[in-house]
Design an enzyme around this catalytic site. Structure first.
Site, PDB file in Angstrom:
ATOM      1  N   GLY A  74      -4.318   5.098  -3.339  1.00 11.70           N
ATOM      2  CA  GLY A  74      -4.221   4.500  -2.035  1.00 11.70           C
ATOM      3  C   GLY A  74      -3.914   5.439  -0.915  1.00 11.70           C
ATOM      4  N   ILE A  76      -1.317  -1.178   1.916  1.00  8.06           N
ATOM      5  CA  ILE A  76      -2.534  -0.442   1.576  1.00  8.06           C
ATOM      6  C   ILE A  76      -2.366   0.181   0.201  1.00  8.06           C
ATOM      7  CG2 ILE A  76      -4.031   1.480   2.255  1.00  8.06           C
ATOM      8  CD1 ILE A  76      -2.951   1.044   5.152  1.00  8.06           C
ATOM      9  N   SER A  77      -3.272  -0.109  -0.720  1.00  2.18           N
ATOM     10  CA  SER A  77      -3.306   0.456  -2.069  1.00  2.18           C
ATOM     11  C   SER A  77      -2.006   0.180  -2.830  1.00  2.18           C
ATOM     12  CB  SER A  77      -3.629   1.942  -2.013  1.00  2.18           C
ATOM     13  OG  SER A  77      -3.953   2.400  -3.303  1.00  2.18           O
ATOM     14  N   SER A  78      -1.159   1.185  -3.049  1.00  2.00           N
ATOM     15  CA  SER A  78       0.123   0.901  -3.697  1.00  2.00           C
ATOM     16  C   SER A  78       0.875  -0.162  -2.902  1.00  2.00           C
ATOM     17  CB  SER A  78       0.953   2.179  -3.785  1.00  2.00           C
ATOM     18  OG  SER A  78       2.206   1.924  -4.388  1.00  2.00           O
TER      19      SER A  78
END
Length: 457
Positions: A35, A183-185
């Protein structure tokens, strides 16, 4: 810096300029790849000495400086030593909404602050932004341990919940308008927060994430290759059960979810997008068949589940040909529309001093009618009102009277008709609806009138 201890301290790092967001990263170790959006601006570290401010203990905290990113310590239980960064705009509203913005692996709270638009949007709309920041070496959030995947189990979710509690105490934040995005993680943590604390968060928005529980491990590893590779496939009921197991016995309203994913994501593969849709449609009790499909931008496909409007129970945006680093300028504004925090939803009228709602249902095999009486128990006249409540899972409104209802299921807002928008002190208004149900024919259990929680009888 440890965020535990008996005192409460805020420190102000300088704000770096907003940069073009998230340029490509050179491939790193798998957990570091997770991420990291490209070309995010790097925030300067927190200053010390004269710039540090000491506040009162957590029981009576001092507010942070306005319009500056501020580090807060001593905010409460924090088992994984997260850092808390806070942005409070000059224009903060009374009883403000709160957005928790969760960073990507290798990121930080200050990087999320300077590399996204949430702070500038807070300046416009008056909400508060919390930026949790990981201190472990990977700079990834714990979304995999057994502790993280249950309510109050420990690790990062507990620390983030403490941050929300601190803001709620300090700024009298509106507990019905607490949101998470990442976002991502951070997207994976958004899924986890909504699963662990459905009574805290009203909605979430996850960019390039995976379903709640998909990344679970039992060996202490932060990485789950099967999940990242998109090979963990479950039924909607199985995914939903993972969420429900995080808070056993909870029967209250569940937060709405918005998910974003690129079809060419090579870090958290695209099948995870469909699995998130399965999970949250099941959790919210809505059909997996989209109620609406459109393309708000070239290459985007947006599907809405359970309703057609901007605040559907589940909204999913697929970006054709886009990789893992999909977040771009302008997307945060779309998040606020889904949350209901932007100007596309005109603000309700004056808040009542107090209110009471009486609600009953009359059910048959697959349907019901709900009768709702709203009473203004305050001393001020109400001119224009919005009544917010969450339908029990499996219920969908098919008809209504006395108000307009949107969306048809999940978190619903009833807006006054032209003839009943005024409620004098000690006066009442009656409204109602007809709904389908899947077995649970009970009434909603909590209501807010123009943002004020009402007594329910």
């Amino acid at each position: 810096m440890s965020a535990t201890g008996s005192s409460n301290t805020v420190r102000r790092p300088s704000r770096s300029g907003l940069a073009v967001l998230f340029g490509a990263l050179v491939p790193l170790l798998a957990t570091l790849l997770l991420g990291a959006p490209g070309a995010s601006a790097r925030a300067e570290p927190a200053t010390s000495g004269a710039a540090a401010r000491t506040a009162a203990p957590a029981a009576a905290p001092t507010v942070a400086p306005a319009a500056a990113l501020t580090e807060v310590t001593g905010f409460g239980t924090n088992p994984s030593n997260l850092q808390m960064y806070l942005y409070v705009p000059d224009s903060v509203t009374p009883n403000p909404a709160v957005v928790v913005a969760v960073h990507y692996c290798t990121g930080s709270g200050p990087a999320m602050y300077s590399g996204t638009e949430y702070a500038s949007l807070a300046d416009r709309y008056g909400f508060i932004v919390v930026y949790p920041s990981v201190t472990r070496a990977s700079k990834c959030f714990d979304v995999s341990s057994p502790q993280a995947l249950r309510r109050g189990g420990g690790s990062d979710p507990v620390g983030i919940k403490s941050m929300v509690d601190w803001v709620t105490r300090t700024y009298s934040a509106d507990t019905s308008r607490i949101f998470a995005t990442g976002i991502s993680s951070g997207a994976m943590m958004t899924n986890v927060l909504l699963g662990d604390y459905p009574d805290v968060f009203a909605a979430g928005a996850a960019f390039s994430g995976v379903p709640f529980g998909c990344f679970a491990t039992t060996d202490g590893s932060e990485w789950n290759s099967a999940c990242s590779g998109g090979t963990v496939i479950r039924t909607p009921q199985e995914w939903g059960n993972l969420v429900r197991t995080a808070y056993p016995g909870y029967t209250g309203p569940r937060p709405r979810m918005q998910v974003w994913h690129g079809t060419e994501d090579d870090v958290l593969r695209y099948p995870n997008f469909g699995e998130e849709i399965k999970q949250w449609t099941n959790v919210l009790g809505v059909s997996q068949t989209p109620a609406a499909t459109d393309s708000p931008q070239s290459g985007w496909t947006r599907t809405r589940y359970g309703a057609t409007g901007d605040r559907a129970p589940v909204e999913a945006i697929s970006l054709q040909g886009v990789g893992h680093n999909l977040y771009a300028y302008g997307m945060a504004a779309r998040v606020l529309t889904f949350f209901g925090l932007d100007s596309s939803d005109p603000g309700p009228g004056p808040q009542p001093g107090a209110c009471k709602v009486t609600v009953t249902t009359n059910a048959w095999s697959t349907g019901l009618t709900g009768s709702v009486t709203i009473t203004n128990t305050g001393t001020a006249r109400i001119e224009g009102w919005k009544l917010a409540f969450t339908l029990p899972s499996g219920q969908t409104i098919t008809n209504g009277w006395g108000a307009t209802y949107a969306p048809a299921s999940g978190a619903v807002t009833a807006t006054n008709a032209t003839y009943n928008g005024t409620i004098a002190p000690n006066a009442s208004v009656g409204i109602g609806y007809q709904a389908n149900h899947g077995g649970n024919s009970g009434p909603p259990t909590a209501f807010t009138l123009n943002g004020t929680a009402c007594a329910v009888s």
